[in-house]
Design an enzyme around this catalytic site. Structure first.
Site, PDB file in Angstrom:
ATOM      1  N   ASP A  61       0.818  -1.212   0.000  1.00  0.00           N
ATOM      2  CA  ASP A  61       0.000   0.000   0.000  1.00  0.00           C
ATOM      3  C   ASP A  61       0.853   1.265   0.000  1.00  0.00           C
ATOM      4  O   ASP A  61       2.016   1.260   0.415  1.00  0.00           O
ATOM      5  CB  ASP A  61      -0.910   0.013   1.232  1.00  0.00           C
ATOM      6  CG  ASP A  61      -1.915  -1.129   1.238  1.00  0.00           C
ATOM      7  OD1 ASP A  61      -2.256  -1.610   0.145  1.00  0.00           O
ATOM      8  OD2 ASP A  61      -2.333  -1.537   2.338  1.00  0.00           O
ATOM      9  N   LYS A  62       0.237   2.347  -0.421  1.00  0.00           N
ATOM     10  CA  LYS A  62       0.913   3.645  -0.519  1.00  0.00           C
ATOM     11  C   LYS A  62       1.625   4.032   0.778  1.00  0.00           C
ATOM     12  O   LYS A  62       2.763   4.493   0.755  1.00  0.00           O
ATOM     13  CB  LYS A  62      -0.120   4.720  -0.883  1.00  0.00           C
ATOM     14  CG  LYS A  62       0.428   6.133  -0.933  1.00  0.00           C
ATOM     15  CD  LYS A  62      -0.680   7.139  -1.218  1.00  0.00           C
ATOM     16  CE  LYS A  62      -0.152   8.564  -1.187  1.00  0.00           C
ATOM     17  NZ  LYS A  62      -1.220   9.565  -1.394  1.00  0.00           N
TER      18      LYS A  62
END
Length: 304
Positions: A139-140
């Site tokens: 994830d970011k």
């Protein structure tokens, strides 16, 4: 051009063919598979089909992955924290607040833009023009170890290990509350949230198998520092699983309503260790990405 042929087993019967192929080739996105189907590159018993075709037992599926197309994505000279590199793979330590691959409306500043500049033309093309070299993602706001594949052979080899859950992936996280058990296993399927399509959730009906092993490393007054080992790699798996047992990740703005007492953007989650069989040498290799400064700083404050 890559061509894959497989037959439908009884447990797959009556699934949509795009979903079936996605389960079989989980290194490819479902949207990319649907694009391939639209170009008449998916055949059932030698007849081209649409994405909504329901497969039958003993159907023979022929799935043609087109030749790599030059991505319409700019290569950018973005510094990479490289842990390891050879002719087949690149291991990078992904920073916080950085997206792994481009998406509509977000075509620059990603890991892909950076590796396109660093690797030039040496990237696998199996996952389509938007994800050259990308065999898995984090994830970011998750930091840590990420494998980039430089050719299709390496990509297929790593993807096979991901599919059979043999890659050693260990994460570090800080979660809310004092986790009572020293060790535990969360075995609960994960799928799209029934009402919020931007979220994942425990989904007994439509979810995919998801297994997380966790171990408490330290306990504090209001938090626990844990290690999580993934058997599977579902979207938001650790975040969903830990929230499901009442211990959401510190800083998680999606799966926790608690306000963080520390300055942190997004979940406190780090992909520390990754281990796998190398595509060429066939030897086991393991790499570790050190905890980022913000994570170490929070631990220091908790210990004091």
């Amino acid at each position: 051009m890559n061509e894959l042929i497989f037959e439908i087993s009884p447990e797959m019967e009556d699934e949509r063919i795009d979903k079936c192929i996605c389960n079989y080739m989980d290194s490819l996105s479902r949207s990319y598979i649907q694009k391939i189907i639209k170009t008449s590159n998916v055949f059932v018993n030698d007849i081209p089909v649409k994405a909504n075709y329901k497969v039958k037992v003993d159907d023979k599926i022929r799935f043609i992955i087109p030749e790599n197309v030059e991505p319409d994505i700019p290569a950018q000279n973005i510094p990479l924290d490289i842990i390891y590199e050879d002719k087949d793979i690149l291991i990078v330590n992904k920073p916080k607040d950085m997206v792994v691959h481009p998406a509509p409306g977000h075509y620059e500043g990603t890991i892909v833009n950076a590796v396109m500049y660093h690797c030039k033309d040496a990237l696998s093309g199996i996952n389509g023009v938007m994800r050259p070299g990308i065999v898995h993602r984090i994830d970011k706001d998750t930091t840590g170890s990420l494998i980039i594949c430089k050719n299709d052979e390496a990509h297929n080899f790593i993807a096979a290990q991901l599919k059979e859950h043999s890659i050693n992936r260990r994460y570090r996280a800080i979660v809310w509350g004092r986790v009572s058990l020293d060790e535990g296993v969360i075995d609960a399927p994960i799928g799209r949230h029934p009402t919020d399509r931007k979220k994942m959730a425990i989904n007994q009906k439509n979810g995919k198998t998801a297994v997380t092993h966790y171990k408490v490393l330290e306990r504090f007054e209001k938090f626990s520092y844990i290690e999580c080992r993934l058997e599977t790699g579902r979207t938001h798996q650790i975040r969903v699983h830990m929230a499901s047992i009442g211990h959401p990740l510190l800083g998680d703005e999606v799966y926790s309503n608690a306000k963080s007492p520390y300055k942190v953007k997004g979940q406190t989650l780090h992909a520390m260790t990754i281990g796998f069989i190398h595509p060429s040498t066939k030897e086991y290799m393991e790499f570790e990405a050190p905890l980022p400064d913000y994570f170490e700083d929070i631990l220091r404050k908790l210990r004091n």
